[in-house]
Scaffold this motif. Structure first.
Motif, short mmCIF file in Angstrom:
data_model
loop_
_atom_site.label_atom_id
_atom_site.label_comp_id
_atom_site.label_asym_id
_atom_site.label_seq_id
_atom_site.Cartn_x
_atom_site.Cartn_y
_atom_site.Cartn_z
N VAL A 169 0.84 -1.20 0.00
CA VAL A 169 0.00 0.00 0.00
C VAL A 169 0.87 1.25 0.00
O VAL A 169 0.49 2.30 -0.54
N SER A 170 2.08 1.14 0.56
CA SER A 170 3.00 2.28 0.63
C SER A 170 3.72 2.55 -0.68
O SER A 170 4.53 3.48 -0.76
N GLY A 171 3.46 1.74 -1.68
CA GLY A 171 4.03 2.02 -2.99
C GLY A 171 5.24 1.20 -3.37
O GLY A 171 5.80 1.38 -4.46
N PHE A 172 5.70 0.31 -2.49
CA PHE A 172 6.79 -0.59 -2.86
C PHE A 172 6.22 -1.71 -3.73
O PHE A 172 5.04 -2.07 -3.62
N ASP A 173 7.06 -2.30 -4.56
CA ASP A 173 6.53 -3.24 -5.56
C ASP A 173 6.85 -4.69 -5.25
O ASP A 173 5.99 -5.55 -5.41
N ARG A 174 8.09 -4.98 -4.84
CA ARG A 174 8.47 -6.37 -4.56
C ARG A 174 9.29 -6.41 -3.27
O ARG A 174 10.41 -5.90 -3.24
N TYR A 175 8.72 -6.98 -2.24
CA TYR A 175 9.35 -7.04 -0.92
C TYR A 175 9.70 -8.47 -0.57
O TYR A 175 9.01 -9.42 -0.95
N PHE A 176 10.80 -8.64 0.21
CA PHE A 176 11.06 -9.93 0.83
C PHE A 176 11.88 -9.73 2.09
O PHE A 176 12.52 -8.70 2.28
N GLN A 177 11.86 -10.72 2.95
CA GLN A 177 12.79 -10.80 4.08
C GLN A 177 12.84 -12.25 4.56
O GLN A 177 11.91 -13.03 4.34
N ILE A 178 13.97 -12.60 5.17
CA ILE A 178 14.07 -13.88 5.89
C ILE A 178 13.53 -13.60 7.28
O ILE A 178 14.26 -13.12 8.15
N ALA A 179 12.25 -13.84 7.49
CA ALA A 179 11.53 -13.29 8.62
C ALA A 179 11.41 -14.28 9.77
O ALA A 179 11.01 -15.43 9.56
N PRO A 180 11.73 -13.84 11.00
CA PRO A 180 11.43 -14.66 12.18
C PRO A 180 9.95 -14.57 12.51
O PRO A 180 9.36 -13.48 12.46
N CYS A 181 9.35 -15.70 12.83
CA CYS A 181 7.93 -15.75 13.17
C CYS A 181 7.78 -16.51 14.49
O CYS A 181 8.57 -17.41 14.79
N PHE A 182 6.74 -16.17 15.24
CA PHE A 182 6.58 -16.71 16.59
C PHE A 182 5.16 -17.20 16.78
O PHE A 182 4.20 -16.42 16.62
N ARG A 183 5.02 -18.47 17.13
CA ARG A 183 3.70 -19.03 17.39
C ARG A 183 3.76 -19.97 18.58
O ARG A 183 4.63 -20.83 18.65
N ASP A 184 2.84 -19.78 19.49
CA ASP A 184 2.78 -20.60 20.70
C ASP A 184 1.98 -21.86 20.38
O ASP A 184 0.80 -21.98 20.71
N GLU A 185 2.65 -22.80 19.69
CA GLU A 185 1.98 -24.03 19.29
C GLU A 185 2.91 -25.21 19.52
O GLU A 185 4.10 -25.06 19.72
N ASP A 186 2.32 -26.40 19.49
CA ASP A 186 3.07 -27.62 19.80
C ASP A 186 4.04 -27.97 18.68
O ASP A 186 3.85 -27.62 17.51
N ALA A 187 5.08 -28.71 19.08
CA ALA A 187 6.11 -29.14 18.12
C ALA A 187 5.62 -30.34 17.31
O ALA A 187 4.76 -31.11 17.73
N ARG A 188 6.19 -30.47 16.10
CA ARG A 188 6.02 -31.66 15.28
C ARG A 188 7.38 -31.92 14.63
O ARG A 188 8.30 -31.13 14.75
N ALA A 189 7.46 -33.04 13.92
CA ALA A 189 8.74 -33.37 13.27
C ALA A 189 9.14 -32.28 12.28
O ALA A 189 10.32 -32.01 12.10
N ASP A 190 8.14 -31.65 11.61
CA ASP A 190 8.46 -30.63 10.61
C ASP A 190 8.10 -29.22 11.07
O ASP A 190 7.99 -28.31 10.27
N ARG A 191 7.91 -29.05 12.38
CA ARG A 191 7.58 -27.72 12.89
C ARG A 191 8.21 -27.54 14.26
O ARG A 191 7.96 -28.32 15.18
N SER A 192 9.01 -26.51 14.38
CA SER A 192 9.66 -26.22 15.65
C SER A 192 8.73 -25.40 16.53
O SER A 192 8.06 -24.50 16.04
N PRO A 193 8.67 -25.70 17.84
CA PRO A 193 7.80 -24.90 18.70
C PRO A 193 8.40 -23.52 18.93
O PRO A 193 9.61 -23.34 18.95
N GLY A 194 7.53 -22.54 19.08
CA GLY A 194 8.00 -21.21 19.47
C GLY A 194 8.33 -20.31 18.30
O GLY A 194 7.64 -19.33 18.06
N GLU A 195 9.39 -20.64 17.56
CA GLU A 195 9.84 -19.72 16.53
C GLU A 195 10.31 -20.48 15.29
O GLU A 195 10.71 -21.64 15.37
N PHE A 196 10.22 -19.81 14.17
CA PHE A 196 10.70 -20.38 12.91
C PHE A 196 10.98 -19.22 11.96
O PHE A 196 10.67 -18.06 12.25
#
Length: 637
Positions: free
Chosen positions: A241-268
């Motif tokens: 919306v601010s007028g940028f056209d193509r954005y990316f980042q290697i983004a840290p994300c945080f979710r309070d959910e249980d672990a699985r073999a293919d999902r780490s708890p807490g952060e990814f």
């Protein structure tokens, strides 16, 4: 004549008649003095060309081998390993002999060519060794709680508590280095594709995005909380919306959910990206070359699906594969054969079909040659999974046999044969359940039968897009209509679809990218219209006031001109897990939490001092804990 050290910084081993004519013997020692205090080379660097040179190495004692008159030390650093040797006649022998494994040492000596019978072809440095004439213990190691050298297996608790030792082990060390190389490759490819890298806030507002937030209390605003972002969803849309056209980042994300073999708890971490003025196909065309390029770069001997990746509608994926995360290395395709059992002689299925059940057929190529125990084993497995069993028929030249084959009319059996493409010598298994249950269990049976018949194409990385997700779904427990995927997605058909269609029939411009049965990301063409957003959230039970409160920043921005935009966010951890060929995501994260979301190395989460709680205006209200010492009475901690 100048005899300062700077006057004689010449390459080790260099000679010339001029130097020989005035080179005093004490200058040999001066050369040693001008060496780097820790190393002239790494432990992966020495080759035959270095033979005769005097060098210095530093690293960890990987292992020691005492051959009586000789002590061999395998010295390891980040780069590799070099064999060092010291003779029992050396005054330094007791020092070397007493140093424990994983002690950090610095050794100096001459590079010596190994004899032909002692060459180690498995090491890049295996043609030479270092003859130690100086050794310094930089940091002695205590007795190790777990060994770094060797193939011993250790519990997750041991490995995570002593992760700094675990990370020294070559396989784990290589995984973390691979992770860095993959991220560098992704970043380079995204920039080359015209994307600009931005960083979005870590402290933000809570929003209902499908998982629990991690909350951070505000000291300056008593009773109010920040949330760690589940994803940079709203911020990346605001960038468009601010007028940028193509954005990316290697983004840290945080979710309070249980672990699985293919999902780490807490952060990814995820490759978060967004694009303005794009259709769904534009998004695919932008990210496919990046993903294919990265996977092709690190694939090893495996093959990688070439772009464009297959597009599979959600309903088709659930029918053919029993999952919206299909592993296309499995060649088995599920078929709907409900009609073949309607009013048929096979009474059990006929009665269930009359009640609205569906019948799914799972082919088992070549299974007719298997013994009866093969079929019994699958039947027992089905019962363990909560199903009544797993019926089957076996096709032969003369017709079909088996529990279902011998009780079903010949014309109906032929219908099934044609539908599934079964040939003589094949078997077909059947699932008869309500549609949603049948899809799920048929998908499980598809994978189980594939494993039992060893049909999986192991040396492949198979991509596909799952498209046309339902916009909404029914919560079976509450009976309420909810968002099925991303609440910020544009419904196919826009406002007209929301106003005139059954919500459960509305599809969205939502898509997942899947590789080898692993969902790498969800994405969507976004809902950039405030009126459509308020209507969509209203169907999911969120009134305009709630939408304004939770998403006011985004909604307000849309009122001042928002471009059509879309994106996705492939998971970095899962990408690395696939390329490292590791079944568990913890193997490719430097400092992962355990299954209970605990950091055993640093001791987190942990209690804090009462003073800190007072600063944050917080008071604990902990759950009651049974105490055996108090005769089972309850108490509050």
């Amino acid at each position: 004549m100048c005899f300062s050290a700077s006057c004689f910084l010449v390459p080790l081993g260099a000679t010339s008649p001029l130097l020989d004519s005035f080179w005093p013997p004490f200058l040999d020692n001066l050369i040693i003095m001008t060496m780097h205090p820790y190393r002239t080379h790494t432990c992966a660097e020495l080759r035959l060309d270095h033979a005769g040179q005097r060098v210095r190495l530093s690293g960890w004692i990987h292992r020691k081998r005492d051959h009586g008159n000789l002590l061999f030390i395998d010295l390891r650093d980040h780069y590799g390993l070099t064999q060092c040797v010291i003779d029992i006649s050396s005054r330094l022998f007791p020092l070397a002999e007493g140093a424990r494994p994983e002690s950090v040492i610095t050794v100096t000596g001459a590079v010596v060519e190994r004899s032909a019978d002692t060459v180690n072809p498995s090491l890049p440095t295996g043609q030479v060794e270092l003859a130690i004439d100086e050794i310094h213990i930089e940091s002695p190691a205590d007795v190790l709680p777990m060994q770094v050298a060797g193939e011993a297996e250790y519990s997750d608790e041991m490995r995570l508590t002593h992760r700094f030792l675990d990370l020294r082990r070559p396989e784990v060390h290589a995984n973390i280095m691979l992770r860095g190389q993959i991220i560098a490759s992704i970043r380079r490819r995204m920039i080359e594709a015209g994307f600009a890298e931005f960083q979005t806030p870590i402290l933000t507002a809570s929003s209902p995005e499908g998982a629990r937030d991690y909350l951070v209390p505000s000291r300056n605003h008593p009773g109010q909380f920040y949330a760690l972002p589940q994803a940079p969803q709203q911020f990346k849309q605001l960038l468009m919306v601010s007028g940028f056209d193509r954005y990316f980042q290697i983004a840290p994300c945080f979710r309070d959910e249980d672990a699985r073999a293919d999902r780490s708890p807490g952060e990814f971490y995820q490759l978060d990206f967004e694009m303005a003025f794009v259709t769904q196909e534009d998004v695919f065309a932008a990210i496919e070359p990046v993903l294919h390029g990265v996977f092709d770069e690190f694939k090893g001997v495996r093959t990688v699906t070439a772009p464009p990746f297959p597009r599979i509608p959600y309903a088709e994926s659930m029918l053919k594969y029993g999952s919206d995360k299909p592993d296309l290395r499995n060649p088995i395709v599920i078929h709907d054969v409900t009609g073949a059992f309607s009013d048929s002689a096979f009474g059990l299925f006929a009665r269930n079909v009359a009640k609205g059940f569906v019948v799914r057929a799972i082919p088992a190529p070549g299974a007719a040659a298997k013994p009866r125990s093969f079929f019994d084993k699958l039947n027992d497995w089905a019962r363990e999974e909560g199903a009544g069993g797993l019926g089957y028929m076996i096709f032969e030249d003369g017709g079909a046999k088996g529990p279902i084959g011998k009780n079903l009319e010949a014309d109906r059996t032929e219908t099934i044969r044609q539908a599934t493409g079964a040939k003589s010598g094949d078997a077909v298994f059947f699932v008869c359940q309500p549609k949603k249950d049948a899809e799920r269990f048929a998908g499980m049976a598809r994978m189980r039968i594939c494993d039992e018949l060893d049909l999986l194409e192991k040396e492949a990385l198979s991509f596909c897009w799952i498209v046309d997700y339902p916009m909404f779904e029914m919560n079976e427990e509450t009976g309420r209509v909810e968002f099925s995927h991303n609440p910020f997605s544009m419904p196919q058909g826009g406002m007209e679809a929301l106003e005139e269609m059954d919500p459960l029939d509305i599809l969205a411009y939502q898509y997942d990218i899947v590789c080898n049965g692993v969902e790498l990301s969800s994405g969507a063409i976004r809902n950039h219209r405030p009126d459509i957003m308020i209507k969509a959230f209203g169907i999911a039970g969120y009134g305009p006031q709630v939408v304004e409160e939770k998403f006011g920043g985004l909604l307000n921005a849309f009122r001042y001109g928002a471009p059509p935009h879309g994106g996705s966010a492939p998971g970095i951890d899962r990408i690395v897990m696939l390329l490292a060929d590791e079944p568990n995501i913890r193997e490719i994260i430097a400092f992962p939490m355990n299954q209970q979301a605990q950091d055993l190395l640093m001791g987190a989460p942990a209690a804090v001092e009462p003073e800190r709680l007072r600063d944050l205006h917080l008071k604990l209200n902990l759950p009651k804990i049974k105490s055996s010492a108090e005769g089972g009475k309850s108490r509050k901690s």
